[in-house]
Design a protein around this motif. Sequence first.
Motif, PDB file in Angstrom:
ATOM      1  N   GLY A  78       0.784  -1.223   0.000  1.00  0.00           N
ATOM      2  CA  GLY A  78       0.000   0.000   0.000  1.00  0.00           C
ATOM      3  C   GLY A  78       0.814   1.271   0.000  1.00  0.00           C
ATOM      4  O   GLY A  78       0.262   2.364  -0.145  1.00  0.00           O
ATOM      5  N   LYS A  79       2.137   1.159   0.159  1.00  0.00           N
ATOM      6  CA  LYS A  79       3.010   2.342   0.202  1.00  0.00           C
ATOM      7  C   LYS A  79       3.713   2.537  -1.140  1.00  0.00           C
ATOM      8  O   LYS A  79       4.022   1.551  -1.831  1.00  0.00           O
ATOM      9  N   PRO A  80       4.010   3.788  -1.513  1.00  0.00           N
ATOM     10  CA  PRO A  80       4.805   4.007  -2.727  1.00  0.00           C
ATOM     11  C   PRO A  80       6.157   3.308  -2.602  1.00  0.00           C
ATOM     12  O   PRO A  80       6.841   3.436  -1.585  1.00  0.00           O
ATOM     13  N   LEU A  81       6.535   2.556  -3.636  1.00  0.00           N
ATOM     14  CA  LEU A  81       7.802   1.834  -3.657  1.00  0.00           C
ATOM     15  C   LEU A  81       8.888   2.727  -4.243  1.00  0.00           C
ATOM     16  O   LEU A  81       8.741   3.232  -5.353  1.00  0.00           O
ATOM     17  N   ILE A  82       9.968   2.926  -3.499  1.00  0.00           N
ATOM     18  CA  ILE A  82      11.121   3.693  -3.971  1.00  0.00           C
ATOM     19  C   ILE A  82      12.341   2.781  -3.922  1.00  0.00           C
ATOM     20  O   ILE A  82      12.719   2.284  -2.861  1.00  0.00           O
ATOM     21  N   MET A  83      12.964   2.566  -5.071  1.00  0.00           N
ATOM     22  CA  MET A  83      14.148   1.720  -5.140  1.00  0.00           C
ATOM     23  C   MET A  83      15.397   2.540  -4.832  1.00  0.00           C
ATOM     24  O   MET A  83      15.406   3.770  -5.004  1.00  0.00           O
ATOM     25  N   GLY A  84      16.441   1.856  -4.380  1.00  0.00           N
ATOM     26  CA  GLY A  84      17.635   2.561  -3.947  1.00  0.00           C
ATOM     27  C   GLY A  84      18.840   2.361  -4.839  1.00  0.00           C
ATOM     28  O   GLY A  84      18.930   1.372  -5.577  1.00  0.00           O
ATOM     29  N   TYR A  85      19.756   3.304  -4.755  1.00  0.00           N
ATOM     30  CA  TYR A  85      21.070   3.187  -5.380  1.00  0.00           C
ATOM     31  C   TYR A  85      22.064   3.880  -4.452  1.00  0.00           C
ATOM     32  O   TYR A  85      21.943   5.076  -4.213  1.00  0.00           O
ATOM     33  N   GLN A  86      22.992   3.118  -3.869  1.00  0.00           N
ATOM     34  CA  GLN A  86      23.910   3.682  -2.874  1.00  0.00           C
ATOM     35  C   GLN A  86      23.121   4.474  -1.815  1.00  0.00           C
ATOM     36  O   GLN A  86      23.340   5.662  -1.592  1.00  0.00           O
ATOM     37  N   SER A  87      22.245   3.772  -1.134  1.00  0.00           N
ATOM     38  CA  SER A  87      21.283   4.409  -0.224  1.00  0.00           C
ATOM     39  C   SER A  87      21.898   4.958   1.053  1.00  0.00           C
ATOM     40  O   SER A  87      21.194   5.562   1.871  1.00  0.00           O
ATOM     41  N   ALA A  88      23.186   4.767   1.245  1.00  0.00           N
ATOM     42  CA  ALA A  88      23.823   5.264   2.476  1.00  0.00           C
ATOM     43  C   ALA A  88      23.904   6.781   2.534  1.00  0.00           C
ATOM     44  O   ALA A  88      23.969   7.354   3.634  1.00  0.00           O
ATOM     45  N   TYR A 114       7.779   2.739   1.056  1.00  0.00           N
ATOM     46  CA  TYR A 114       8.338   1.380   1.048  1.00  0.00           C
ATOM     47  C   TYR A 114       9.718   1.479   0.428  1.00  0.00           C
ATOM     48  O   TYR A 114       9.889   1.459  -0.790  1.00  0.00           O
ATOM     49  N   TRP A 115      10.747   1.615   1.296  1.00  0.00           N
ATOM     50  CA  TRP A 115      12.111   1.819   0.837  1.00  0.00           C
ATOM     51  C   TRP A 115      12.781   0.492   0.498  1.00  0.00           C
ATOM     52  O   TRP A 115      12.692  -0.465   1.259  1.00  0.00           O
ATOM     53  N   GLU A 116      13.507   0.458  -0.618  1.00  0.00           N
ATOM     54  CA  GLU A 116      14.467  -0.609  -0.868  1.00  0.00           C
ATOM     55  C   GLU A 116      15.840   0.018  -0.661  1.00  0.00           C
ATOM     56  O   GLU A 116      16.230   0.934  -1.389  1.00  0.00           O
ATOM     57  N   PHE A 117      16.553  -0.435   0.368  1.00  0.00           N
ATOM     58  CA  PHE A 117      17.847   0.153   0.735  1.00  0.00           C
ATOM     59  C   PHE A 117      18.957  -0.586  -0.003  1.00  0.00           C
ATOM     60  O   PHE A 117      19.148  -1.794   0.181  1.00  0.00           O
ATOM     61  N   CYS A 118      19.701   0.139  -0.840  1.00  0.00           N
ATOM     62  CA  CYS A 118      20.791  -0.446  -1.618  1.00  0.00           C
ATOM     63  C   CYS A 118      22.102  -0.361  -0.836  1.00  0.00           C
ATOM     64  O   CYS A 118      22.521   0.712  -0.423  1.00  0.00           O
ATOM     65  N   LEU A 119      22.739  -1.512  -0.641  1.00  0.00           N
ATOM     66  CA  LEU A 119      23.973  -1.579   0.147  1.00  0.00           C
ATOM     67  C   LEU A 119      25.238  -1.220  -0.632  1.00  0.00           C
ATOM     68  O   LEU A 119      26.314  -1.111  -0.042  1.00  0.00           O
ATOM     69  N   SER A 120      25.141  -1.057  -1.940  1.00  0.00           N
ATOM     70  CA  SER A 120      26.325  -0.740  -2.736  1.00  0.00           C
ATOM     71  C   SER A 120      26.977   0.544  -2.231  1.00  0.00           C
ATOM     72  O   SER A 120      26.290   1.515  -1.901  1.00  0.00           O
ATOM     73  N   ALA A 121      28.304   0.535  -2.144  1.00  0.00           N
ATOM     74  CA  ALA A 121      29.110   1.684  -1.700  1.00  0.00           C
ATOM     75  C   ALA A 121      28.853   2.055  -0.240  1.00  0.00           C
ATOM     76  O   ALA A 121      29.139   3.177   0.180  1.00  0.00           O
ATOM     77  N   PHE A 122      28.349   1.112   0.537  1.00  0.00           N
ATOM     78  CA  PHE A 122      28.006   1.413   1.934  1.00  0.00           C
ATOM     79  C   PHE A 122      29.217   1.907   2.723  1.00  0.00           C
ATOM     80  O   PHE A 122      29.099   2.807   3.561  1.00  0.00           O
ATOM     81  N   PHE A 123      30.379   1.337   2.463  1.00  0.00           N
ATOM     82  CA  PHE A 123      31.590   1.736   3.185  1.00  0.00           C
ATOM     83  C   PHE A 123      32.543   2.560   2.306  1.00  0.00           C
ATOM     84  O   PHE A 123      33.742   2.633   2.594  1.00  0.00           O
ATOM     85  N   GLY A 130      18.845  -4.516  -0.545  1.00  0.00           N
ATOM     86  CA  GLY A 130      19.453  -5.196  -1.689  1.00  0.00           C
ATOM     87  C   GLY A 130      20.719  -4.489  -2.098  1.00  0.00           C
ATOM     88  O   GLY A 130      21.378  -3.831  -1.292  1.00  0.00           O
ATOM     89  N   SER A 131      21.062  -4.629  -3.373  1.00  0.00           N
ATOM     90  CA  SER A 131      22.247  -3.948  -3.894  1.00  0.00           C
ATOM     91  C   SER A 131      22.108  -3.780  -5.392  1.00  0.00           C
ATOM     92  O   SER A 131      21.166  -4.284  -6.008  1.00  0.00           O
ATOM     93  N   PHE A 132      23.063  -3.068  -5.975  1.00  0.00           N
ATOM     94  CA  PHE A 132      23.033  -2.811  -7.409  1.00  0.00           C
ATOM     95  C   PHE A 132      23.959  -3.754  -8.157  1.00  0.00           C
ATOM     96  O   PHE A 132      23.902  -3.835  -9.382  1.00  0.00           O
ATOM     97  N   SER A 133      24.818  -4.437  -7.428  1.00  0.00           N
ATOM     98  CA  SER A 133      25.761  -5.362  -8.059  1.00  0.00           C
ATOM     99  C   SER A 133      26.239  -6.359  -7.005  1.00  0.00           C
ATOM    100  O   SER A 133      25.842  -6.298  -5.838  1.00  0.00           O
ATOM    101  N   TYR A 134      27.108  -7.251  -7.418  1.00  0.00           N
ATOM    102  CA  TYR A 134      27.624  -8.289  -6.533  1.00  0.00           C
ATOM    103  C   TYR A 134      28.412  -7.667  -5.377  1.00  0.00           C
ATOM    104  O   TYR A 134      29.217  -6.764  -5.574  1.00  0.00           O
ATOM    105  N   LEU A 135      28.170  -8.160  -4.175  1.00  0.00           N
ATOM    106  CA  LEU A 135      28.777  -7.579  -2.972  1.00  0.00           C
ATOM    107  C   LEU A 135      29.923  -8.421  -2.420  1.00  0.00           C
ATOM    108  O   LEU A 135      30.297  -8.287  -1.258  1.00  0.00           O
ATOM    109  N   GLY A 136      30.479  -9.290  -3.252  1.00  0.00           N
ATOM    110  CA  GLY A 136      31.635 -10.071  -2.821  1.00  0.00           C
ATOM    111  C   GLY A 136      31.248 -11.328  -2.065  1.00  0.00           C
ATOM    112  O   GLY A 136      30.102 -11.777  -2.098  1.00  0.00           O
ATOM    113  N   LYS A 137      32.212 -11.879  -1.359  1.00  0.00           N
ATOM    114  CA  LYS A 137      32.003 -13.181  -0.733  1.00  0.00           C
ATOM    115  C   LYS A 137      30.961 -13.161   0.382  1.00  0.00           C
ATOM    116  O   LYS A 137      30.501 -14.216   0.819  1.00  0.00           O
ATOM    117  N   GLU A 138      30.590 -11.972   0.851  1.00  0.00           N
ATOM    118  CA  GLU A 138      29.527 -11.868   1.860  1.00  0.00           C
ATOM    119  C   GLU A 138      28.133 -11.930   1.259  1.00  0.00           C
ATOM    120  O   GLU A 138      27.144 -11.954   2.000  1.00  0.00           O
TER     121      GLU A 138
END
Length: 308
Positions: free
Chosen positions: A135-145, A199-208, A235-243
């Motif tokens: 029921g909430k507007p969906l907003i996708m993320g990119y480098q959401s940090a 409704y946030w999708e939080f992207c973990l890419s570039a988090f650190f 989620g993320s925008f690309s592969y996040l490595g071995k984790e």
Amino acid sequence: MDAPKNVRDGKPLVRELAAWAKTSPGGTYRNFDLSPYDTRLSLEEAADLEIRRAMRIGLDGFTFDAWAGRDQAKVLFNTMMKVCEDKDYPFALTITLDASCLNNDDGGVRGSYVREIKWLLDTHGNSPKLARRGGKPLIMGYQSAWPWVQYLHDHCYAKGLKGEEVKTEVNRLRKSEEGWRLIGPAYRDLEKQIGQPIYWEFCLSAFFHNIRGGVPAGSLTEAASIIARELPAVGSFSYLGKEHSDLAKAVIEAGAEWSQPMWLQYENYGYYQSASPGTDWIRGNWDAAREQPSTLMQYITWNDYHEN
């Protein structure tokens, strides 16, 4: 593909193709065009073709990188929304907030997030074709940090810190549980300014990205677990490595949706290129999405041809 040999074989980081690209019908693209060069469709016809192609392969919506393409992107967004409404397609539209493509002059990244989501809701908030989740507007993320990082700066200033003290404290908070627990409040403050829940999708890419002193192994998974208890999707925008698989598991166990990134390749002639052996990567992404499982996927197509 029509690039001369000296351009095709040149060093990827040397932008020698610019002069040639001005005369090439394909610009800097080095792949087949989606339609013949002499094809002339109206904007509405082109939008309708894009939407039907997406539906044909099983996609149920587009999310626009906001706003790569600036005002022209908004014109296309409005056109696609009209097509979906007029033809009642089972298709929805939203935006992916990208700090690198937003005008952050007024209020920083947080101000631009609020401004663009308000534009979306003011313009299309009553449309049945605006993407929603629960029921909430969906907003996708990119480098959401980045809006959180700005929130951390404000948090430090409010404590009376100044100058280098702020940089040091923000760096500490970005790699600590204390700071990760401020992500929820940071995004709830955005909702307060927007005027409704998102409704946030939080992207973990570039988090650190740009962290000084490094981070302990497993930190991203620990942070993701905390974020997943505060926001509905991670989620993320690309592969996040071995984790990567551990991240998916941690998010799902914390009760949030995991958004597995889906991509074919990364094609940027003047920056770097990353190409899959055949279709190995996209098949692997789908396998992972089924196994995790991923229930909200962002299929990345913005530079399958070329980013620039």
